[in-house]
Design a protein around this motif. Structure first.
Motif, PDB file in Angstrom:
ATOM      1  N   THR A  10       0.927  -1.225   0.194  1.00  0.00           N
ATOM      2  CA  THR A  10       0.042  -0.073  -0.076  1.00  0.00           C
ATOM      3  C   THR A  10       0.847   1.181   0.051  1.00  0.00           C
ATOM      4  N   ARG A  11       0.261   2.295  -0.163  1.00  0.00           N
ATOM      5  CA  ARG A  11       0.961   3.813  -0.086  1.00  0.00           C
ATOM      6  C   ARG A  11       1.726   3.800   1.194  1.00  0.00           C
ATOM      7  N   ASP A  12       1.299   3.256   2.159  1.00  0.00           N
ATOM      8  CA  ASP A  12       2.063   3.253   3.627  1.00  0.00           C
ATOM      9  C   ASP A  12       3.313   2.458   3.606  1.00  0.00           C
ATOM     10  N   HIS A  13       3.428   1.662   2.803  1.00  0.00           N
ATOM     11  CA  HIS A  13       4.781   0.984   2.569  1.00  0.00           C
ATOM     12  C   HIS A  13       5.915   1.873   1.849  1.00  0.00           C
ATOM     13  N   PHE A  14       5.678   2.803   1.576  1.00  0.00           N
ATOM     14  CA  PHE A  14       6.463   3.787   1.030  1.00  0.00           C
ATOM     15  C   PHE A  14       6.994   5.028   1.660  1.00  0.00           C
ATOM     16  N   VAL A  86       2.142   8.152  -7.293  1.00  0.00           N
ATOM     17  CA  VAL A  86       3.446   7.668  -7.645  1.00  0.00           C
ATOM     18  C   VAL A  86       4.190   7.643  -6.195  1.00  0.00           C
ATOM     19  N   ALA A  87       4.498   6.221  -5.467  1.00  0.00           N
ATOM     20  CA  ALA A  87       5.098   6.179  -4.538  1.00  0.00           C
ATOM     21  C   ALA A  87       6.727   5.609  -4.649  1.00  0.00           C
ATOM     22  N   VAL A  88       7.576   6.055  -3.633  1.00  0.00           N
ATOM     23  CA  VAL A  88       8.913   5.671  -3.591  1.00  0.00           C
ATOM     24  C   VAL A  88       9.470   5.400  -2.524  1.00  0.00           C
ATOM     25  N   ARG A  89      10.123   4.183  -2.287  1.00  0.00           N
ATOM     26  CA  ARG A  89      10.558   3.532  -1.155  1.00  0.00           C
ATOM     27  C   ARG A  89      12.198   3.436  -1.320  1.00  0.00           C
ATOM     28  N   VAL A  90      13.079   3.886  -0.353  1.00  0.00           N
ATOM     29  CA  VAL A  90      14.558   3.437  -0.459  1.00  0.00           C
ATOM     30  C   VAL A  90      14.825   2.041   0.281  1.00  0.00           C
TER      31      VAL A  90
END
Length: 148
Positions: A10-14, A86-90
């Motif tokens: 989900t968006r919360d994972h990013f 658009v979601a970004v995660r390191v």
């Protein structure tokens, strides 16, 4: 992660989410977003975050972040006209590289439409040799990871 687990992101994972709108020209002849548009959205979300969040001047910096690797898994179609998130995660911070995970969501749905993979490597603008990522970029991304 498995493909099934990836679909449940989900968006919360990013770490960072930006809202964008599609354009008429983004559709392909089949009536959905052209695959190349997904990559444009990913590139814009990452660089927009670095420019605004780290105040990184991509045009004047002696370091360049170049794409060394990218990929995308498509789970469902997106189309015009639609607002998208658009979601970004390191995923990994190295000395000179960053691995990102990117999610693309229809703004009106919680369901992940696509999952991207992106690796930036920092190089010297003149010599093109690998260099450590700029300190302001590292600081922004370390803060995002620490906030999880």
């Amino acid at each position: 992660m498995t493909a099934d687990a990836d679909r449940n992101l989900t968006r919360d994972h990013f770490d960072h989410v930006v809202r964008v709108t599609t354009r008429w020209s983004d559709n392909d002849m089949y009536g959905h977003l052209n695959n190349a548009v997904y990559y444009e959205l990913f590139d814009s979300a990452i660089n927009g975050w670095l420019v605004t969040g780290a105040e990184f001047d991509v045009m004047a910096s002696p370091e360049l972040g170049v794409v060394a690797e990218s990929g995308c898994r498509f789970f469902r179609e997106l189309e015009y006209p639609r607002p998208l998130d658009v979601a970004v995660r390191v995923e990994r911070l190295g000395r000179s590289s960053i691995t990102y995970s990117l999610g693309l969501f229809d703004a009106q749905s919680a369901e992940l439409a696509a999952l991207g993979h992106w690796v930036h490597v920092y190089i010297d603008r003149d010599s093109r040799a690998s260099v450590p990522m700029p300190a302001t970029v590292r600081e922004l991304l370390e803060q995002a990871v620490a906030a999880r």
